[in-house]
Design a protein around this motif. Structure first.
Motif, mmCIF file in Angstrom:
data_model
loop_
_atom_site.group_PDB
_atom_site.id
_atom_site.type_symbol
_atom_site.label_atom_id
_atom_site.label_comp_id
_atom_site.label_asym_id
_atom_site.label_seq_id
_atom_site.Cartn_x
_atom_site.Cartn_y
_atom_site.Cartn_z
ATOM 1 N N ILE A 101 0.840 -1.201 0.000
ATOM 2 C CA ILE A 101 0.000 0.000 0.000
ATOM 3 C C ILE A 101 0.871 1.247 0.000
ATOM 4 C CG2 ILE A 101 -1.633 1.338 1.383
ATOM 5 C CD1 ILE A 101 -2.834 -1.316 2.324
ATOM 6 N N ARG A 102 1.920 1.208 0.813
ATOM 7 C CA ARG A 102 2.817 2.365 0.902
ATOM 8 C C ARG A 102 3.469 2.669 -0.447
ATOM 9 N NH1 ARG A 102 5.052 0.724 5.115
ATOM 10 N NH2 ARG A 102 6.791 -0.407 4.181
ATOM 11 N N LEU A 103 3.960 1.647 -1.130
ATOM 12 C CA LEU A 103 4.614 1.881 -2.418
ATOM 13 C C LEU A 103 3.610 2.137 -3.540
ATOM 14 C CD1 LEU A 103 7.852 -0.198 -2.901
ATOM 15 C CD2 LEU A 103 7.489 2.058 -1.990
ATOM 16 N N ALA A 104 2.408 1.589 -3.414
ATOM 17 C CA ALA A 104 1.379 1.885 -4.416
ATOM 18 C C ALA A 104 1.033 3.374 -4.384
ATOM 19 C CB ALA A 104 0.131 1.044 -4.159
ATOM 20 N N LEU A 105 0.973 3.952 -3.189
ATOM 21 C CA LEU A 105 0.730 5.389 -3.075
ATOM 22 C C LEU A 105 1.876 6.179 -3.686
ATOM 23 C CD1 LEU A 105 -0.716 5.582 0.565
ATOM 24 C CD2 LEU A 105 -1.973 5.814 -1.581
ATOM 25 N N GLN A 106 3.106 5.732 -3.416
ATOM 26 C CA GLN A 106 4.265 6.388 -4.012
ATOM 27 C C GLN A 106 4.227 6.287 -5.541
ATOM 28 O OE1 GLN A 106 6.777 8.139 -2.749
ATOM 29 N NE2 GLN A 106 6.300 7.924 -0.577
ATOM 30 N N GLN A 107 3.825 5.121 -6.029
ATOM 31 C CA GLN A 107 3.751 4.916 -7.477
ATOM 32 C C GLN A 107 2.709 5.839 -8.097
ATOM 33 O OE1 GLN A 107 3.678 0.813 -8.738
ATOM 34 N NE2 GLN A 107 2.477 1.282 -10.564
ATOM 35 N N ASN A 108 1.560 5.977 -7.446
ATOM 36 C CA ASN A 108 0.524 6.859 -7.965
ATOM 37 C C ASN A 108 0.993 8.319 -7.974
ATOM 38 O OD1 ASN A 108 -1.289 4.798 -8.411
ATOM 39 N ND2 ASN A 108 -2.317 5.020 -6.442
ATOM 40 N N GLN A 109 1.701 8.717 -6.922
ATOM 41 C CA GLN A 109 2.221 10.075 -6.874
ATOM 42 C C GLN A 109 3.245 10.317 -7.974
ATOM 43 O OE1 GLN A 109 3.703 10.694 -2.899
ATOM 44 N NE2 GLN A 109 1.659 10.710 -1.984
ATOM 45 N N ARG A 110 4.109 9.300 -8.191
ATOM 46 C CA ARG A 110 5.097 9.427 -9.262
ATOM 47 C C ARG A 110 4.402 9.560 -10.615
ATOM 48 N NH1 ARG A 110 10.273 7.164 -7.893
ATOM 49 N NH2 ARG A 110 10.823 7.332 -10.092
ATOM 50 N N ARG A 111 3.347 8.787 -10.809
ATOM 51 C CA ARG A 111 2.619 8.833 -12.077
ATOM 52 C C ARG A 111 1.976 10.208 -12.302
ATOM 53 N NH1 ARG A 111 2.373 6.771 -17.199
ATOM 54 N NH2 ARG A 111 0.513 7.715 -18.099
ATOM 55 N N LYS A 112 1.344 10.717 -11.249
ATOM 56 C CA LYS A 112 0.706 12.026 -11.365
ATOM 57 C C LYS A 112 1.737 13.103 -11.675
ATOM 58 C CE LYS A 112 -3.310 11.153 -8.411
ATOM 59 N NZ LYS A 112 -4.305 11.407 -9.483
ATOM 60 N N GLN A 113 2.877 13.053 -10.992
ATOM 61 C CA GLN A 113 3.916 14.042 -11.241
ATOM 62 C C GLN A 113 4.478 13.906 -12.652
ATOM 63 O OE1 GLN A 113 4.814 16.616 -9.106
ATOM 64 N NE2 GLN A 113 5.779 17.285 -11.015
#
Length: 314
Positions: free
Chosen positions: A140-152
Motif C-alpha cells: 500500500i505504501r509503495l502503491a501510493l508512491q507509485q501513484n504520486q510518481r505517475r501524477k507528477q
C-alpha cells in the motif's frame, strides 16, 4: 556470576526422598517448605525474565527488518522509471485480490527470507506470522508512491507539451487559425487522457484555453497592436475568470438554449458584429472569436494595457 535455573528444577518441590519426614508445623518442616517455595519463585522469575528478553530481542530484530525494508524501498524508487511503473510489484510482488495467493514474488520475499534465517530460532515463528501483514502495509505504501510518481510524471509531460505549443503559437502568424487550433487541441487532447478529477479537468481545460488565447493575442499585439487594442476594447470576456468553456460546461448550456429561443446573440456573434468590417466570413486568416471570449478578465486588462502602450505615440 549469574546462575540460570532450569525450569524443571524450579517446578519440583523439595524432595526429601527416604529422609525423615517432619510435620509441616515443626520448625524443620516449615524451613523445608520455605526452601521449596523459594525454588519455585526463582523458576517463575526465570520464565518472566526469559519472556522479557525474547520481547526485547524481537523488537530489536523488527527494527532491523524495518530498516532493511526502508532501504530496499528507497533503492526501488530510485531505480524505477520516471512514471513509477511497476514500483510496488517489483518490491512486494503481486497477490491475487480474489484468492489472496501470491502470484509473483518481489524483493520483499528474498529480503524477508534472508532475514528470517538470521534471527534466533525461537523468534522465527513470530516473524513468519507477520510476513503477509508486512507485505500488505508495504505494498500500500509503495502503491501510493507509485501513484504520486505517475501524477507528477503526467504533470511534467503536460508542462513540456504546453511549453512547446506556447512556443508554436508565439512563433506562428496569429491569423493562422489552423495552426492555432492544432496547438490548442494538442493541449486539450493530452488533458483528456490524464487521470484528473472532473472539476479539476474542467479548470485545467479553461486555463489552457485562456492561456493559448492570451499567447495568440500577444502575437497579434506584436504584429498589429492597433487592431488588437480595438478587439480587446470591445470583446466580451468571462467575468468569473474561469473562461467561456468552464462556464458553458458547468451550466451555461441551458442559458445558451434560452438565448437561442429568444433570438439573442451569443458572445461570438456579438464580436463578429463588432468586427464585421475587419473580418470576412470567408477569410481563412480571420482571428477566431474565442481569442477574445476565452480570455480571463485579469489577462484582458493586462493585454489592453500592452496593446495601448504599443500604439501610443513615441
Amino acid at each position: 556470576m549469574v546462575h540460570i535455573i532450569p525450569l524443571f528444577v524450579g517446578e519440583r518441590r523439595l524432595d526429601t526422598g527416604n529422609a525423615v519426614q517432619y510435620p509441616d508445623t515443626s520448625p524443620v518442616g516449615e524451613a523445608m517448605q520455605q526452601f521449596g517455595d523459594r525454588w519455585q519463585a526463582a523458576a517463575e522469575r526465570y520464565e518472566q525474565r526469559k519472556a522479557q528478553q525474547q520481547a526485547f530481542d524481537t523488537e530489536i530484530a523488527a527494527r532491523r527488518l524495518n530498516g532493511e525494508l526502508a532501504r530496499a524501498e528507497a533503492d526501488a524508487m530510485a531505480n524505477s522509471p520516471a512514471d513509477g511503473a511497476g514500483l510496488h510489484e517489483t518490491m512486494y510482488g503481486q497477490v491475487d485480490p480474489y484468492t489472496g495467493q501470491l502470484v509473483k514474488i518481489g524483493q520483499f520475499d528474498t529480503l524477508f527470507g534472508n532475514f528470517l534465517k538470521q534471527v534466533p530460532p525461537e523468534l522465527r515463528p513470530g516473524f513468519a506470522s507477520r510476513k503477509e501483514a508486512l507485505r500488505e502495509a508495504g505494498a500500500i505504501r509503495l502503491a501510493l508512491q507509485q501513484n504520486q510518481r505517475r501524477k507528477q510524471y503526467e504533470q511534467d509531460q503536460l508542462a513540456e507539451v504546453h511549453s512547446a505549443e506556447f512556443s508554436n503559437i508565439a512563433q506562428s502568424d496569429p491569423n493562422d487559425t489552423a495552426a492555432f487550433d492544432a496547438s490548442r487541441q494538442a493541449g486539450l487532447d493530452l488533458l483528456a487522457k490524464m487521470d484528473l478529477d472532473p472539476q479539476i479537468r474542467l479548470q485545467a481545460e479553461a486555463d489552457w484555453r485562456a492561456s493559448t488565447a492570451k499567447a495568440r493575442m500577444q502575437a497579434l499585439i506584436a504584429q498589429d497592436p492597433r487592431r488588437a487594442a480595438e478587439m480587446l476594447s470591445a470583446g466580451p470576456v468571462a467575468s468569473d475568470g474561469m473562461g467561456e468553456t468552464v462556464r458553458t460546461q458547468l451550466g451555461a448550456g441551458a442559458q445558451g438554449k434560452e438565448a437561442t429561443v429568444k433570438g439573442q446573440k451569443t458572445p461570438d456573434e456579438m464580436v463578429a458584429q463588432a468586427f464585421g468590417e475587419r473580418q470576412s466570413p470567408d477569410s481563412d486568416t480571420a482571428i477566431p472569436l474565442d481569442a477574445i471570449t476565452y480570455l480571463k478578465s485579469g489577462d484582458l486588462a493586462a493585454l489592453k494595457a500592452q496593446a495601448n502602450n504599443a500604439t501610443a505615440p513615441r
